[in-house]
Design an enzyme around this catalytic site. Structure first.
Site, short mmCIF file in Angstrom:
data_model
loop_
_atom_site.label_atom_id
_atom_site.label_comp_id
_atom_site.label_asym_id
_atom_site.label_seq_id
_atom_site.Cartn_x
_atom_site.Cartn_y
_atom_site.Cartn_z
N ARG A 226 0.85 -1.19 0.00
CA ARG A 226 0.00 0.00 0.00
C ARG A 226 0.89 1.25 0.00
NH1 ARG A 226 -3.10 -2.96 -1.63
NH2 ARG A 226 -5.10 -3.68 -0.78
N HIS A 274 0.69 -0.44 -10.41
CA HIS A 274 -0.22 -1.24 -9.58
C HIS A 274 -0.60 -2.55 -10.29
CE1 HIS A 274 -3.19 -0.83 -6.03
NE2 HIS A 274 -2.93 -2.10 -6.25
#
Length: 311
Positions: A226, A274
């Site tokens: 994250r 991502h």
């Protein structure tokens, strides 16, 4: 009784997910209807992603569970209108395998010094072999399903893997640490750091100027977890000083990463968009069907989010 299942994820995903979900639900022998448009008071289960238009769960009066298609739940876990169980997408073999491959690939890339060989415009001949994996300490921050799977692969390759988690855990082949003192032990002299922690208030900026100073000089940082786990300014300072030799980052505080963010221009930062691990529709559909079947047969839901912990 016929179950009513609403697909409340990104509308563009419906065409791909619908046949896969039907196949998986049929294989479980469930009697159901599946749709994107259902009167809320008739819905038993919601197949969900946090970018869905569904934000208020109050009208879903007979709802039994929300089955998230993402591993991350930070965008929905605090929703006060959601009072039924929320399940993370954890036991997705495709998601797990994708993360293992990405982490292992970049860990080996840095371990073997591959960048210097690939990017060698001066044609330098430097016959210096890298250390063996057993001589390299890896700190795996986060020992959930994904962290344990990645740690197991790195252990199999011979790395000296140290894991850290919020609570005490035992993982075969991994030196496990927990708590504040354990974080220090895990990071001290680590040469490769992998971040697979959830995004919670307790993990925000876990990588900061103090924790970065614990690592071995010239360590490598890999973050597929994250974005908020890292203090960006502290990482840039550590890269500039040589405390961190290179950072490979797949997740960021703001996504897509703004074009003017200093990470883009930094020569010691690799950015991936991502992609470290994405939900694979086929295997995710099977997990959703399995969890609905479990709940309907009294076995209980798997991967229910702990609202107090945030994951």
């Amino acid at each position: 009784m016929t179950l009513t299942i609403q697909f409340a994820a990104n509308s563009a995903q419906w065409e791909e997910y619908e046949p896969l979900l039907r196949d998986a639900l049929d294989a479980r022998g469930l009697d159901y209807t599946l749709s994107t448009d259902v009167p809320p008071d008739q819905v038993d289960y919601i197949v969900y992603s946090p970018d869905s238009k569904v934000k208020d769960f109050t009208p879903f009066t007979r709802l039994k569970a929300v089955l998230n298609l993402w591993a991350g739940v930070e965008k929905v876990v605090g929703n006060q209108t959601l009072t039924v169980p929320l399940c993370r997408m954890v036991d997705d073999a495709g998601l797990t395998q994708g993360m293992v491959e990405w982490v292992t690939g970049h860990a080996l890339r840095h371990h073997l010094g591959m960048d210097a060989h690939i990017q060698n415009p001066d044609h330098k001949w430097t016959p210096k072999p890298p250390p063996l994996a057993r001589e390299r300490k890896v700190a795996m921050l986060g020992l959930g399903e994904l962290g344990q799977a990645c740690a197991a692969q790195l252990v199999a390759l011979g790395f000296d893997v140290h894991g850290w988690s919020r609570t005490e855990k035992s993982v075969n082949g991994v030196t496990c640490h927990h708590g504040n003192d354990g974080l220090i032990d895990a990071l001290t002299d680590a040469q490769i750091i992998v971040l697979l922690l959830p995004d919670t208030p307790a993990t925000t900026n876990v990588i900061n100027s103090n924790t970065l100073d614990l690592t071995a000089k010239g360590a490598f940082l890999i973050n597929p977890g994250r974005g908020p786990l890292i203090d960006d300014d502290a990482l840039i300072a550590a890269l500039d000083s040589g405390q961190i030799a290179h950072a490979t980052l797949d997740v960021f505080r703001i996504e897509p990463l703004p074009q003017d963010h200093p990470f883009w221009a930094h020569p010691q930062v690799t950015i991936t968009p991502h992609i470290a691990s994405a939900t694979r529709p086929k295997t995710a559909a099977q997990v959703v069907a399995m969890n609905i079947h479990r709940n309907e047969t009294g076995e209980g839901l798997l991967h229910v989010v702990d609202r107090t912990a945030g994951y």
